[in-house]
Each structure stands twice: as structure tokens, then as C-alpha cells.
Design a protein around this motif. Structure first.
Motif, PDB file in Angstrom:
ATOM      1  N   LYS A   1      26.145  82.910  44.046  1.00 58.10           N
ATOM      2  CA  LYS A   1      26.614  81.854  44.957  1.00 58.10           C
ATOM      3  C   LYS A   1      26.471  80.498  44.293  1.00 58.10           C
ATOM      4  O   LYS A   1      25.707  80.327  43.342  1.00 58.10           O
ATOM      5  CB  LYS A   1      25.732  81.823  46.211  1.00 58.10           C
ATOM      6  N   SER A   2      27.194  79.542  44.874  1.00 63.34           N
ATOM      7  CA  SER A   2      26.910  78.172  44.461  1.00 63.34           C
ATOM      8  C   SER A   2      27.086  77.238  45.648  1.00 63.34           C
ATOM      9  O   SER A   2      27.761  77.572  46.629  1.00 63.34           O
ATOM     10  CB  SER A   2      27.779  77.758  43.275  1.00 63.34           C
ATOM     11  N   LEU A   3      26.445  76.100  45.556  1.00 60.38           N
ATOM     12  CA  LEU A   3      26.521  75.098  46.621  1.00 60.38           C
ATOM     13  C   LEU A   3      27.068  73.823  46.001  1.00 60.38           C
ATOM     14  O   LEU A   3      26.407  73.200  45.166  1.00 60.38           O
ATOM     15  CB  LEU A   3      25.118  74.871  47.207  1.00 60.38           C
ATOM     16  N   GLN A   4      28.315  73.495  46.386  1.00 56.96           N
ATOM     17  CA  GLN A   4      28.940  72.284  45.848  1.00 56.96           C
ATOM     18  C   GLN A   4      28.320  71.058  46.511  1.00 56.96           C
ATOM     19  O   GLN A   4      28.113  71.042  47.721  1.00 56.96           O
ATOM     20  CB  GLN A   4      30.459  72.298  46.118  1.00 56.96           C
ATOM     21  N   LEU A   5      28.064  70.053  45.708  1.00 54.13           N
ATOM     22  CA  LEU A   5      27.454  68.839  46.248  1.00 54.13           C
ATOM     23  C   LEU A   5      28.460  67.700  46.224  1.00 54.13           C
ATOM     24  O   LEU A   5      29.119  67.458  45.203  1.00 54.13           O
ATOM     25  CB  LEU A   5      26.216  68.483  45.423  1.00 54.13           C
ATOM     26  N   ILE A   6      28.603  67.057  47.358  1.00 52.67           N
ATOM     27  CA  ILE A   6      29.598  65.984  47.489  1.00 52.67           C
ATOM     28  C   ILE A   6      28.890  64.664  47.776  1.00 52.67           C
ATOM     29  O   ILE A   6      28.158  64.546  48.775  1.00 52.67           O
ATOM     30  CB  ILE A   6      30.618  66.327  48.595  1.00 52.67           C
ATOM     31  N   GLN A   7      29.132  63.733  46.870  1.00 59.98           N
ATOM     32  CA  GLN A   7      28.484  62.427  46.939  1.00 59.98           C
ATOM     33  C   GLN A   7      28.697  61.782  48.318  1.00 59.98           C
ATOM     34  O   GLN A   7      29.839  61.649  48.771  1.00 59.98           O
ATOM     35  CB  GLN A   7      29.072  61.547  45.828  1.00 59.98           C
ATOM     36  N   GLY A   8      27.593  61.424  48.967  1.00 57.82           N
ATOM     37  CA  GLY A   8      27.681  60.747  50.261  1.00 57.82           C
ATOM     38  C   GLY A   8      27.771  61.704  51.438  1.00 57.82           C
ATOM     39  O   GLY A   8      27.463  61.331  52.567  1.00 57.82           O
ATOM     40  N   GLU A   9      28.197  62.944  51.178  1.00 56.75           N
ATOM     41  CA  GLU A   9      28.350  63.895  52.279  1.00 56.75           C
ATOM     42  C   GLU A   9      27.131  64.788  52.448  1.00 56.75           C
ATOM     43  O   GLU A   9      26.532  64.821  53.517  1.00 56.75           O
ATOM     44  CB  GLU A   9      29.596  64.736  52.072  1.00 56.75           C
ATOM     45  N   ASN A  10      26.769  65.497  51.362  1.00 55.38           N
ATOM     46  CA  ASN A  10      25.558  66.309  51.486  1.00 55.38           C
ATOM     47  C   ASN A  10      24.506  65.953  50.436  1.00 55.38           C
ATOM     48  O   ASN A  10      23.433  66.533  50.397  1.00 55.38           O
ATOM     49  CB  ASN A  10      25.872  67.810  51.455  1.00 55.38           C
ATOM     50  N   ILE A  11      24.849  64.978  49.601  1.00 53.28           N
ATOM     51  CA  ILE A  11      23.882  64.485  48.624  1.00 53.28           C
ATOM     52  C   ILE A  11      24.143  63.003  48.414  1.00 53.28           C
ATOM     53  O   ILE A  11      25.265  62.518  48.636  1.00 53.28           O
ATOM     54  CB  ILE A  11      23.990  65.261  47.287  1.00 53.28           C
ATOM     55  N   GLU A  12      23.087  62.278  48.044  1.00 55.12           N
ATOM     56  CA  GLU A  12      23.247  60.876  47.637  1.00 55.12           C
ATOM     57  C   GLU A  12      22.468  60.791  46.346  1.00 55.12           C
ATOM     58  O   GLU A  12      21.256  60.965  46.342  1.00 55.12           O
ATOM     59  CB  GLU A  12      22.685  59.945  48.692  1.00 55.12           C
TER      60      GLU A  12
END
Ligand SMILES: [Zn+2]
Length: 564
Positions: free
Chosen positions: A113-124
Motif C-alpha cells: 500500500k501507499s499513502l499519498q501526501l498532499i500539501q495543505g490537505e493531509n500534510i503540511e
């Protein structure tokens, strides 16, 4: 009823009515203040500083130029002396601005699996390094619990784990924040009062000391003291001092992970986050690798070096001009952001901290006009507070006037705009003798002191006074969001509601704008409390001290010989 009766009735009615009006007038202003601090001037100054023309006063922008010019003009007009470097009104603060936009690649990966990280949405996520790109593959991920190494509290979350080249995941706040009384950790970190160990600043510093590649703090609204929208208000953006005498280089990447993303991450490692949070409160907890998980990143970094400015003005003392009192605020705010629902992009920082800055200017005006003072008063309006107390930190590292002969720092950062209060809120109870000065000033105003009701927000570590405290200077902070004031109209409940509205809707956002409906009488009370203390201390030979048990006492005591 006869006509005579009617006249009598009216007479009595009018007498009663006028008595009532008089009592209502007295009730609405039972705290007549003996001060020239002018609420209209406060409002006018905020209106200017928070206008669109100043573009939200971000360091290094056209908004900064306008702000500095305005502040210098104000201090000049008041007849103060320039107190910056070499006879100037300013002290230069070299800064590094970095931006990480939406990354080319940013994810946590497990085998399947992988978890995509989106700036401002689920990560800063941001960096304090002067680099063009950050690329790494398969960096191991370690959960460090609260990430606290506190030998004096017999607490060590790290054990013998090696964090070099790894991504450290932290819980926010300190280990006993949400502990129930029967848990062994209860009370070890001041209960709900946040210690410095609870601050993200400490966690990033600790990760850096241990050579970690990245440090991420799992966001939780209550434990952080603010919501995700505040934590992620400037995604990817960071500003640091370009030259700092700080110890280790910072971690390559730092930031916040949204709680839901952290839950998914732990699931990928076969763990339950809420259970791990509980586990982390146990004194036996030790940092552990999240098995099978790694982090990958391909990020482009935009960097820019620029000079920002602190503004410094002096009211020289008559007989002991080499002894100082310092009054400060921060001029910077969050600049331009994404449009809100009404299309506004300027985050004007009207309350935070144009209002505090207006308070500094008003203190400068009334102190200059009043009886001459024996000690000097230094007015310092800092840059870069919102980027991590940078302007005050730069001054504290290279003070222009000896800190060991600076008797106290008074900081104004956010004042309530809901009217007269029966009390004044003390931030950092038990720290220094200045709280006794505050109690005396409040008594003179017909008020009492109430300790901050939200010590879990760690406000004592979150404003510029802290930069001075770290160097041993006794400090006093007025911060309108430290606890609900007992308002003359509406009591404590109304005071708390004001904070809930301000923090919930406006803090660090476009809505922190000047408002003609503000009632600044309470702000005048708080500024006047500083005025009373400053007049007293400026004509006294007293050097306020830290109380025993304060973590800042030892450093102040070490410079005792420098003070007469
Ligand atoms: Zn502020």
C-alpha cells in the motif's frame, strides 16, 4: 387617576428613570481609568496597519516597507530616539524564505500500500534549509510518542533508538495532557498546562539534535490549541533566520500530519493510533520503528534570502539611562493567502498584532508625555514573530542594549476587543515577581488577576517575550486569548465566547480585520496595567526576579554581578 396623580406619577417615574440611568452608567463603567491611553488612537493605528495597502505585513514584502516607514514616522513624531543599529531606527534581521509547493512525489509506502501526501490537505511540510531540492527514498519511519527527553522529570521517550536518516513521528503536546488522574504520568508535565516539551518547536529541535531527516507532528485540535486550518495556513512556506547561532542544523523536513492521515499510516503498520497514543503516556513507552513503512520524497524548494527589520525606539532615562525596560509587540502578520469565501486574500493581522503594536505606540506616547523616568524604556516592534519568534530571537542573540541590565520585558500580543473587564489574565503563573507587580497594578485599577484558563495552549512559549525569557530577562505577556476575561458586560462566559469566536474564525485568517465595532476599553485597561508597572519600575532600583522553580532563574542569576 387624577391629573395631579398623573403629574406625581410622572415625576416619580422620571426621578426613578434618571436614578436608573445614573446607576446604569456607573455599572457600565465602574472602572474609570486614570490613563491617557486613547482607544480611538488604538483603533486608528490598527485601521492603518491592517488596511489592504499594507498587504498583511509579511516580512520581505512591500507590506514590510510600508509598515517600517509608518512605525518609524510614528516614533519620530512622538519625539523618541532611534535605538537600532548605528543610530538607525532599525536592526536588520537576515532571513531565509523557503517554499515547497505540491511535491512531485511525497508518500508513505508499505509493501502493498501507499499513502499519498498532499500539501495543505493531509500534510503540511516545509524546510529551513537553503537547498533547491530534497529527494530521498525509503526513509524508515519511527513513532517517538511525545518525543520527550526530560531527565529532570524522569522521562525518556527515545531509549537507545537511532534517528539518523529517519522520519520521526511525534504526538502533539506533552505526555500528561490527556491523562486521567490515576495514570502514573498524571501531573508529571503540569497536567493540562503545556510545558515546552509540548511545543512543536521543542519536538523539531529534539529531532534535529538526534540527526533525524524529518519530523512530523500529528495534529490534534485540542492538544495543539488550534485547528488544522491554522496549522496548514501557509502550506510549504517557512522563514528562518539566515544566520543563527543556534546549535544543530534543523531537520531537512518538518511539519504537521493530519490526524486522519496518521490513522491510515498506523493502520498500514498494523497499529491503532488511538491505542498507541494511550501507550505513549506510559513511562515505559519507548520509540519504535513503524515496521515495513518508509517515506519517499521528491521535492523542489524555492529559496530566497532577504533582510527584514526590527524597529527600535528609545525613551532615555534621566538618571539611570543604562538600565532598561523593554516594551514590545510584533509588526508582522501572514501577508496574502488563498481567497476566502468573500474573495479576500489579505490576512491583515488586525488584532494579532497590529493592536499590540498600537498599544506599544500609545505607551510610547503617554510615557513620553508624562513625568520623566529614571530608567530608559526601549520600544521594540519585532519582525517574523509568526515565522517562529524570529525578530525577537535575532535581537536576543545580538542585543543592542545589555539584556542583563534589561529589568523586564513587557509584550503585547492580541488584546481582547469585547470591552471592560473585572480582571486581567496572567500568562505563566509562578514564573516571576512581575506577577506581583501585575497584581498591584490590577488592584489600582479595581481589578483582580486571574491565571490563564488555557495553560494547555502553552502561550507562555508562543510569543516574543519567550525569546527574552530564554536569555533570563523577566517577562510579562498580555495575550487576549490566554483565558476568558470576566467582562463587565456578560461576565466570564462572554469573555470565553469572545475567545472562541476569535480563535475559531479569525486567528491568522482574513477575518482578523479592523472592525469599527470593536470595544477597546478592555485593551486600554491591559495596556494601562503595563503603564502603571513601567512607571513604577522605571523610577525604582528594583530588579524583578524569577521565582524559584522557574526554568529561567539560573540564567538570570548568572548575570547578577552586572546589576547594581
Ligand atoms: Zn501574535
Amino acid at each position: 387617576m387624577t391629573s395631579q396623580d398623573l403629574i406625581m406619577f410622572y415625576r416619580q417615574f422620571i426621578l426613578l428613570l434618571s436614578a436608573c440611568l445614573a446607576c446604569a452608567a456607573a455599572f457600565s463603567n465602574p472602572l474609570a481609568l486614570d490613563t491617557d491611553i486613547d482607544p480611538q488612537r488604538l483603533s486608528d493605528i490598527v485601521k492603518t496597519l491592517a488596511s489592504d495597502e499594507f498587504e498583511g505585513r509579511a516580512p520581505g514584502t512591500a507590506g514590510e516597507e510600508k509598515t517600517i516607514a509608518y512605525l518609524v514616522e510614528q516614533f519620530k513624531a512622538l519625539g523618541l530616539k532611534p535605538a537600532g543599529t548605528s543610530g538607525a531606527w532599525t536592526q536588520s534581521v537576515p532571513m531565509l524564505h523557503t517554499t515547497i509547493e505540491q511535491p512531485d512525489k511525497l508518500a508513505f509506502s508499505a509493501t502493498d500500500k501507499s499513502l499519498q501526501l498532499i500539501q495543505g490537505e493531509n500534510i503540511e511540510i516545509s524546510t529551513l534549509h537553503d537547498v533547491d531540492a530534497i529527494n530521498f527514498d525509503s526513509a524508515p519511519v519511527v513513532f517517538v510518542g511525545f518525543g520527550v527527553d526530560a531527565p529532570e522529570r524522569d522521562w525518556d521517550d527515545f531509549g537507545d533508538i537511532d534517528l539518523r536518516g529517519k522520519v520521526a513521528i511525534f504526538l502533539v503536546n506533552d505526555p500528561d495532557f490527556s491523562a486521567s488522574p490515576e495514570e502514573p504520568v498524571a501531573g508529571r508535565f503540569g497536567d493540562r498546562r503545556m510545558t515546552y516539551y509540548g511545543r512543536w518547536a521543542y519536538k523539531f529541535e529534539e529531532a534535529a539534535r538526534r540527526g533525524a531527516l524529518a519530523a512530523l507532528v500529528i495534529h490534534e485540535t485540542e492538544a495543539a490549541g488550534y485547528g488544522w486550518s491554522v496549522a496548514a495556513s501557509s502550506p510549504g512556506d517557512n522563514i528562518a533566520l539566515a544566520e543563527s547561532s543556534g546549535a544543530e542544523p534543523p531537520v531537512m523536513l518538518q511539519g504537521w500530519l493530519k490526524y486522519e492521515a496518521a490513522e491510515s499510516l498506523f493502520e498500514m503498520a498494523g497499529l491503532d493510533l488511538s491505542q498507541q497514543r494511550k501507550q505513549a503516556r506510559s513511562p515505559d513507552f519507548k520509540a519504535m520503528p513503524l515496521k515495513g513503512l518508509s517515506m519517499n520524497a521528491e521535492l523542489k524548494v524555492k529559496t530566497e534570502q532577504f533582510e527584514s527589520q526590527n524597529v527600535l525606539a528609545m525613551l532615555p532615562g534621566t538618571t539611570r539611562s543604562d538600565e532598561y525596560l523593554m516594551v514590545s509587540s510584533h509588526w508582522d502578520a501572514f501577508g496574502l493567502g488563498v481567497p476566502d469565501e468573500q474573495g479576500r486574500t489579505v490576512r491583515p493581522g488586525a488584532n494579532d498584532d497590529a493592536l499590540g503594536t498600537a498599544g506599544v505606540l500609545e505607551l510610547a506616547r503617554v510615557l513620553k508625555q508624562g513625568e520623566p523616568l529614571q530608567r530608559s524604556v526601549l520600544f521594540a516592534v519585532w519582525t517574523g514573530e509568526e515565522s517562529g519568534l524570529l525578530g525577537s530571537k535575532a535581537y536576543a542573540e545580538k542585543p543592542l542594549y545589555p539584556l542583563e541590565k534589561t529589568a523586564a520585558n513587557f509584550t503585547l500580543d492580541i488584546l481582547q476587543t469585547a470591552g471592560l473587564a473585572r480582571d486581567v489574565i496572567l500568562v505563566g503563573e509562578g514564573q516571576s515577581e512581575l506577577e506581583d507587580d501585575l497584581a498591584a497594578a490590577a488592584a489600582q485599577q479595581g481589578r483582580v488577576v486571574t491565571p490563564e484558563t488555557l495553560p494547555e495552549n502553552g502561550l507562555f512559549f508562543r510569543a516574543d517575550h519567550f525569546s527574552m525569557a530564554k536569555q533570563g530577562v523577566p517577562v510579562l505577556l498580555m495575550m487576549g486569548i490566554a483565558g476568558g476575561a470576566d467582562l463587565v458586560e456578560g461576565g466570564r462566559e462572554a469573555g470565553e465566547q469572545w475567545i472562541a469566536d476569535y480563535v475559531g474564525n479569525c486567528y491568522h485568517k482574513t477575518c482578523d480585520a479592523w472592525d469599527e465595532n470593536w470595544n477597546l476599553d478592555g485593551a486600554v485597561q491591559d495596556i494601562n496595567a503595563f503603564e502603571i508597572i513601567i512607571r513604577d519600575l522605571a523610577n525604582s532600583e528594583r530588579w524583578p526576579e524569577w521565582k524559584s522553580g522557574s526554568e529561567f532563574k539560573a540564567i538570570r542569576d548568572a548575570s547578577a554581578a552586572a546589576r547594581p
